[in-house]
Scaffold this motif. Structure first.
Motif, mmCIF file in Angstrom:
data_model
loop_
_atom_site.group_PDB
_atom_site.id
_atom_site.type_symbol
_atom_site.label_atom_id
_atom_site.label_comp_id
_atom_site.label_asym_id
_atom_site.label_seq_id
_atom_site.Cartn_x
_atom_site.Cartn_y
_atom_site.Cartn_z
ATOM 1 N N UNK A 194 36.110 48.655 26.910
ATOM 2 C CA UNK A 194 36.884 48.028 27.972
ATOM 3 C C UNK A 194 36.232 46.756 28.483
ATOM 4 N N UNK A 195 34.933 46.783 28.743
ATOM 5 C CA UNK A 195 34.261 45.607 29.297
ATOM 6 C C UNK A 195 34.394 44.416 28.354
ATOM 7 N N UNK A 196 34.237 44.673 27.058
ATOM 8 C CA UNK A 196 34.344 43.581 26.092
ATOM 9 C C UNK A 196 35.779 43.079 25.988
ATOM 10 N N UNK A 197 36.758 43.964 26.145
ATOM 11 C CA UNK A 197 38.157 43.518 26.143
ATOM 12 C C UNK A 197 38.466 42.685 27.388
ATOM 13 N N UNK A 198 37.852 43.041 28.508
ATOM 14 C CA UNK A 198 38.037 42.221 29.708
ATOM 15 C C UNK A 198 37.482 40.820 29.482
ATOM 16 N N UNK A 199 36.344 40.751 28.817
ATOM 17 C CA UNK A 199 35.758 39.457 28.490
ATOM 18 C C UNK A 199 36.662 38.686 27.517
ATOM 19 N N UNK A 200 37.254 39.396 26.550
ATOM 20 C CA UNK A 200 38.119 38.754 25.561
ATOM 21 C C UNK A 200 39.402 38.223 26.197
ATOM 22 N N UNK A 201 40.002 39.004 27.077
ATOM 23 C CA UNK A 201 41.234 38.545 27.729
ATOM 24 C C UNK A 201 40.981 37.261 28.513
ATOM 25 N N UNK A 202 39.859 37.197 29.205
ATOM 26 C CA UNK A 202 39.522 35.982 29.946
ATOM 27 C C UNK A 202 39.252 34.817 28.997
ATOM 28 N N UNK A 203 38.613 35.113 27.869
ATOM 29 C CA UNK A 203 38.330 34.055 26.888
ATOM 30 C C UNK A 203 39.619 33.490 26.302
ATOM 31 N N UNK A 204 40.575 34.351 26.007
ATOM 32 C CA UNK A 204 41.870 33.895 25.488
ATOM 33 C C UNK A 204 42.531 32.959 26.487
ATOM 34 N N UNK A 205 42.552 33.359 27.745
ATOM 35 C CA UNK A 205 43.174 32.524 28.781
ATOM 36 C C UNK A 205 42.460 31.183 28.908
ATOM 37 N N UNK A 206 41.134 31.214 28.893
ATOM 38 C CA UNK A 206 40.360 29.983 29.063
ATOM 39 C C UNK A 206 40.543 29.033 27.887
ATOM 40 N N UNK A 207 40.520 29.575 26.668
ATOM 41 C CA UNK A 207 40.663 28.741 25.476
ATOM 42 C C UNK A 207 42.050 28.116 25.412
ATOM 43 N N UNK A 208 43.080 28.904 25.674
ATOM 44 C CA UNK A 208 44.444 28.374 25.623
ATOM 45 C C UNK A 208 44.687 27.362 26.741
ATOM 46 N N UNK A 209 44.184 27.651 27.939
ATOM 47 C CA UNK A 209 44.359 26.718 29.054
ATOM 48 C C UNK A 209 43.666 25.389 28.767
ATOM 49 N N UNK A 210 42.475 25.461 28.166
ATOM 50 C CA UNK A 210 41.751 24.239 27.828
ATOM 51 C C UNK A 210 42.502 23.439 26.773
ATOM 52 N N UNK A 211 43.097 24.143 25.807
ATOM 53 C CA UNK A 211 43.842 23.465 24.753
ATOM 54 C C UNK A 211 45.085 22.788 25.312
#
Length: 271
Positions: A194-211
């Motif tokens: 779960x903790x790693x998935x929470x990190x992944x969900x935030x990473x997806x949002x950050x990467x897409x928002x930056x793009x």
């Protein structure tokens, strides 16, 4: 293939010239796309005003009171606005002309794009009905990913690119998000906590928002150039960098094949 940030940038680029404007003419020069363009689309769309332009995954939805035109750019498609008449070139298959003279021109060299007309709720259309949540929505969380991943044996990258799990996370940005989250792409989805998935969900949002933010610099291209927002290559940490030094640990970025897709990762940073 245009990914979600490129489709979102396309939407933002053409929306000011489309929303609130009435369609005065539709010229279809080539119907043979991934699915043939319906003959009735031109007749139905003419005279209608686009009340709203929105995106669902990688699809663009042109809403009118009569219905919705559903468009996908395919692997090579693009849209641009013409303010002055311009003879169509090869692969420029469709023109949608508006009441102020602006022309929305659809180009698709490989003809894998599509255009559909939907009378009812577009979300019920077979192409949209089974799509997962938008990655930038509140619905997309680490908890959601964790629950959907239980007992999944497929690699986490394949899981993340499943449009029924989440829409619009294509190959480039899946590579980048997994690197940012420190998760190896080949790890079975059901073995990630779960903790790693929470990190992944935030990473997806950050990467897409930056793009999407980086794509904002290309908006002028929709009226003066080819109308193709570029991938934010200057921000890519692993994609396309096989054999180069990792930007985080200075190890070597490696490449593998997952589901016939090139998969880039750092074996030292991603576990």
């Amino acid at each position: 293939m245009p990914e979600l940030p490129e489709v979102e940038t396309t939407l933002r680029g053409i929306a000011p010239y489309v929303e609130g404007h009435r369609v005065s003419q539709v010229m279809v020069r080539e119907r043979r796309l991934r699915w043939p363009i319906p003959f009735e689309l031109a007749v139905t769309l003419c005279g209608e005003t686009v009340t709203r332009l929105r995106r669902r995954g990688k699809y663009l939805l042109f809403d009118t009171r009569a219905g919705t035109m559903l468009m996908h750019l395919g692997m090579s498609g693009s849209l641009r606005i013409l303010r002055e008449p311009e003879p169509p070139k090869r692969h420029e298959h469709v023109d949608i002309v508006f009441d102020d003279g602006a022309c929305l021109r659809f180009t698709d060299p490989r003809r894998f794009g599509s255009m559909h007309w939907v009378d009812g709720d577009p979300q019920a259309h077979p192409l949209l009905a089974h799509l997962g949540p938008e990655p930038l929505s509140d619905e997309f969380t680490g908890t959601y990913l964790y629950r959907r991943s239980r007992n999944r044996r497929s690699p986490i990258k394949t899981f993340l690119m499943d449009s029924e799990v989440v829409v619009g996370v294509g190959n480039i940005y899946a590579n980048e998000a997994l690197f940012q989250a420190g998760i190896r792409p080949t790890r079975p989805a059901g073995k990630v906590g779960l903790v790693r998935y929470q990190r992944l969900a935030e990473a997806v949002k950050e990467v897409l928002a930056a793009a999407i933010q980086a794509g904002g610099t290309t908006l002028r291209d929709f009226t003066s150039g080819e109308g193709k927002p570029g991938y934010f290559k200057q921000e890519l940490a692993v994609y396309g960098r096989a054999g180069e030094a990792c930007l985080r640990c200075e190890g070597t970025v490696e490449v593998a094949r997952l589901g016939q897709r090139a998969t880039y990762y750092c074996p030292d940073c991603q576990r």
